[in-house]
Structure formats: C-alpha cells, structure tokens
Design an enzyme around this catalytic site. Sequence first.
Site, mmCIF file in Angstrom:
data_model
loop_
_atom_site.group_PDB
_atom_site.id
_atom_site.type_symbol
_atom_site.label_atom_id
_atom_site.label_comp_id
_atom_site.label_asym_id
_atom_site.label_seq_id
_atom_site.Cartn_x
_atom_site.Cartn_y
_atom_site.Cartn_z
ATOM 1 N N GLU A 408 0.675 -1.292 -0.014
ATOM 2 C CA GLU A 408 -0.221 -0.105 -0.080
ATOM 3 C C GLU A 408 0.827 1.468 0.082
ATOM 4 O O GLU A 408 0.529 2.315 -0.672
ATOM 5 C CB GLU A 408 -0.927 0.149 1.119
ATOM 6 C CG GLU A 408 -2.117 -0.827 1.191
ATOM 7 C CD GLU A 408 -1.946 -2.344 1.208
ATOM 8 O OE1 GLU A 408 -2.847 -3.171 1.005
ATOM 9 O OE2 GLU A 408 -0.697 -2.558 1.729
ATOM 10 N N HIS A 478 -11.350 -5.810 9.049
ATOM 11 C CA HIS A 478 -11.790 -5.566 7.814
ATOM 12 C C HIS A 478 -13.401 -4.869 7.775
ATOM 13 O O HIS A 478 -14.205 -4.855 6.839
ATOM 14 C CB HIS A 478 -12.044 -6.956 6.960
ATOM 15 C CG HIS A 478 -10.678 -7.532 6.365
ATOM 16 N ND1 HIS A 478 -9.725 -7.949 7.459
ATOM 17 C CD2 HIS A 478 -10.325 -7.594 5.280
ATOM 18 C CE1 HIS A 478 -8.978 -8.704 6.708
ATOM 19 N NE2 HIS A 478 -8.975 -8.167 5.412
#
Length: 674
Positions: A408, A478
């Site tokens: 990322e 998540h």
Amino acid sequence: MQQGNLGIEPEVLKAIYGQMARIRAVDKAVQAGLSSGKFMFTYWPMTGQECIPATISQLTTSRDYMITTYRGIHDQVAKGVDLYGMFAEALGREDGVNKGKGGSPHISDPSSGSMVTTAIVGAGAPIANGLAIAAKERGEDRVTIVNFGDGATSIGAVHEAMNLAGAWKLPVIFMCQNNTWGEYTRIPTYTASPNFFGRAEALGFKGVQLDGNDPAAFYKGMKEVIDYVREGKGPVFVEAMTYRLGPHAGVGDNYNATKDELAAGKERAPYEKTRALLLEAGISSEDELTALEAAAKAEVDDAIARALESKVTPATETLVDVFADVDSVPKRSHYPVREAEGEFSGPTETMTMAQAIQSAQKAAMTQNPEVFLLGEDVGDPHGGAFGTNKGLEEEFGDRRVRATPIAEQAIIGAAVGSSIAGMNPIAEIMFSDFMGVCLDQIANHAAKQRYMSGSATHAPMTIRMQLGGGMGGFGAQHSQSLEAWLTHTPGIKVAFPSNPVDAKGLLLSAINDPDPVVILESIMLLFTQKDQVPIGDYRIPLGVAKVKREGTDVTLITYGWQVGQCLAAAEELAKEGINAEVIDLRSLVPIDYHRILQSVKKTGRAVVVHAAVEFCGMGAEICSTINEELWDKLKGPAVRLGAEYAPIAYSKIIETNQVPHAASIAARVRAVVK
C-alpha cells in the site's frame, strides 16, 4: 599529477568543485548564523557529503526530477534551487520558494526539478516511482533521483518502492548517501547487511557501490548509471559511500564519532581533496580557486541578507493552499453555499454501485489519457477484489490499469508522485482498514504537498477505499469506518456515496478535482442497489448535501450505507406521527453546513448518525457546530449516534448491535423528540 591521468575532464572537475564551493559556503553560513543567533531554523548538516550532488549536477538538467530529505540542502543547492528563495523559505518568509510554508525540510521547486523534500525518513522512495511513471508514460527521457541516507534502508517504504520500480522497470535511481550514520546510530548497530547496494540484486535490478568522496570515480560511475536509466533499462540502486562530519542536527562536529573516526572522515572529505587535486594537476591556480570561493560566499551572503529583509509570511495565509479553493476549508461560522447538480439528461442504464464506479473510471480514462488506475488485483479478469474495475484493463491496457504488488505504501506513493507530475491517478485500497499501512503517504504527503509547497506543486489524485461493516463476518480488521482519520487531516477531501448515481458522479468529480480526494465505498452497497445511472459524464459536486426525505420534526444527518438505515427509521417513525427529514451528506470534506443548518432551523432537532465509532466521530463535530450556531433556535440539543466503542465483532449478532441500524436510530429519535 598530470591532467590526463585524472579520469575526468578538467573543466568538469572545476565545475564540480564550483558546486561544492557553493554548498560549503551555504553550510558555513548556516552554521555561523545559527551559532551567533543571527537567525534560527532547524538544520541537519550534510558537511562532508558535498561531492555527491555536485557531481550529479554535471550529469543531469532541470528536466530531471529529484526527491531529497530534510538533510538535503546540498542536493537543493546543486539542483539549482534559487538561494534567496531557499533561505527565505527556511526563515519562514513570503518570498520563500514555497511562501515560507514548508521551511527547509519541505522544499519543492519544480522549475529546478526539485519536486519533493520529505521530513519522513524513507518516504520519498515511493513518490519517486510516481514521478518515474509519469516520465515513462509520456515518453520522456527524464530520470528521477531519490536521495536518502543509509538509515532509510531500514524503512519498509524503501523496500516497497524498490520492488515496484524493479517490477515495472521504472527510470528511477535510488541514491543512498551512505554517511555511515542512521541519525545517531552506527550502521553495524542497526543492520547485519554487509552493504546496501546488494539489496537491489535481490529484487531483480542493478545495484552499484561508488565512492561518493571521489569526484572523478563518482562521475564515471554515475554517468554509466544515468545513461543506463535514461535509456529505459530500469532502475539502479546507488550506494554512494561518504561520511557525515556534522551531528545529526545542529552545528559543529559529529560528537557521536570518536576522535580517530572524525579525523579519518576529515582526511577523506571531498571538498578539501578536490581543491588540492585541482592545484596539484595544474587545472586551477590558488588565485582562481580563491576567487571562485569568494564568489560563492558573496552569493550566499547576498541571499541571506535579502532573505532576512523579506517579509514574514503573514497569518492571513493560514488557510490559503490547504486546498485549491479556500472555501473548501472547514471554518467556524463560514458556511459557503455551493450550487447543487442540475437535472441529468441523456440515456441511462440500470447499474449497481460497482458498475457505476466502473463506468465513472471508464469515462474518465476515455476523456483523459493521463488518468490511470493502480492497486492490488485491479486488472482483468477479476477487476479488483470487488469487480469495480472489470473490463478496464482489457480496454485500456496494463499500463493504464496497473495491478500492483501487495504494497500500500508503494501504491499511494506512486499515485502521489505521478499526480505531482500532473497525471490523475486513481489508487485503490482494498479495505479502508489497510489505510493504516499507508497513512504516512496519505496524511503527510498527499494531504500536505500543496500547503508545504505554497501551491508550487499539488497532488490531483483519487484514492478509492472499500469499507466492510454492517454485514457480519469480516471482523475487526476488515469492517472499520475510519473516515475520521481522514477528515481530521487538513488537505484531504473525503466523499462517501450512498447509491449508484452519487457513486459515479462523486467519483468523476474526485478524478477531476485539483486536490487529493478519498472516495469511501461501502461493500454492503456495491451489489445490493440498482439505479438508473446516466451513461455519460456527469458530476455530483463535492460539498453539496442532498435531502433524501423531507420532514418537519427532526433532521437525520448521515452518509454512506447509513442513509438507507435512516430512511428506514424515518418510515417507521412516520407511523408514529414523527416526520423526519433525512440529509445525505455525500461528502464530508468539504462539508455542506449550509444545507445542514437550513434543515435544522426548520425542524429544530438533529440526530447525526454514522457507522463509525461514536466517540470522537463526525457526529461530535456536526453536533457541536449545530449547537453553537443554532442554540437559540433548537427545541433540544443536537445528538449523535454511532457505533459502540469496540472493535467490530466477527459475529453478525454483535456487530448488528454495535452499529446503528433502523431500530436503534428510531429509538434515538424518539428520545430526542419526547
């Protein structure tokens, strides 16, 4: 020594020394000024490292990109940053190269090719990849050189950037100025690596070690490296061996070194060695070098004198350069009225939110060849983890739809760099929970680049993040709604659509916005809703809320997937005679306080609802503003309803209880209306 035995053209060696003299004059002047109290700013000396940028200056031009660090004043001088503008910047003056808003550790000067100076160790490497992507895609022969110290080699961002650059054969040089100290720590203390250049080979590209204190040898080696990269053969990692004579920060000698170490370092110092070489080889006379050094000192003294006379950057500049438009900056009692979107015309098609997102990206990529998409698994056939990019790689190719490593920091850094170069990247982060992995690139670079540079550079990039939550089964890592991380960071715009029409219109506005925008996409909504969505290009303006249901008794203010929950709650409340108005914020920064306050003036009551944790969430901000602005018009204080203060549970039963839903929203409203 004869001139022919130098291994370098005499005129080139003289030019290198000329740059070294300018760098040394800057270093001496700064240390003298700080020691005497003539001026004050933070300084990280690079004494002893002058040869590296001075030599590179003879092999590159202002067209080539450079990134450096807070210890990079020598890099800035050699790159050609105006000395007056540089000193005025360090002193916080309005004539500074960045209007005094970045200071010495954050200089950006596109005119010289000095694009980014970062105060975060190692953070420049991912951004350099983005600059290199822009050069490569435009068919330019620019090289990008990213400077960092040996200490940065321990940072994950450098490893991520090197891996990406190698995989994509980017024209970037990772310039490790190995001065043997990672801040205050010796190399053997922080790594068992025998060297740093060998790490490039492990990642599949070229690495070399060069003597950064020998201008002839360094020039020869760097010429080969720069030619190699300029010819499109891929990245190179250069470990330039040198020695830092000064401390990590401040003035004087390196007090962490032993006397013998410091003496040896001074013996090898390039400035004095090069001067002696010019005299010994008969290239320059003592008078010539004395005159050259005097000219460098005069140039520096003049720049400092003028910088000290320049005006201090005034407080009126505080909100300027946060965004391109100062009205996008949230400010107490300043609530601009933004024009809403008009009626859409033209053909429509039934789309899910996922299809609307794909349609928006296709429209943007068709219109602008500098729009490209990057992220994990974004290519076909999957089109991303949730299929929001399906068919785009097949249509536009793998250079405009770039499936990345799972990295990322590298993804967002590449988006930052390419956007600074003028492209319009769309970076996808699979879950908003992963934002923590790349938050430095978002919060310290994308968000701050316009401000720190005084708008000399900016980052017109879009970040798409998917959010779990409300469904059960995703668990604590998540399912989080982390928009408050973003909204609390000046310089980032944030939008959160609740339906397919808004998803496409907000995304197109984000892609075409001059500032970095994060679009939050609820996984719950991607496939559960279908709307008639215009096929062509249209925009939902950022900072314009929408009344989704008119009412008279209470205003429900919300966004994202909670819009549906609030509408359902409003229908239940209507059966009890409570008429709720529902406002969909659509974007959180800029926020539409004008429409919020107009609605609450009418109803006299407000409940702010969001799926994020209630404590310190958007609800607290909005309620505080409503209560401050309308306290004499309210029938009761504005209140909030958010998720309970706990990680999101894997169990759907627990999660449903944690996060607001239609029944809990209705109960909260009943308590307010009583």
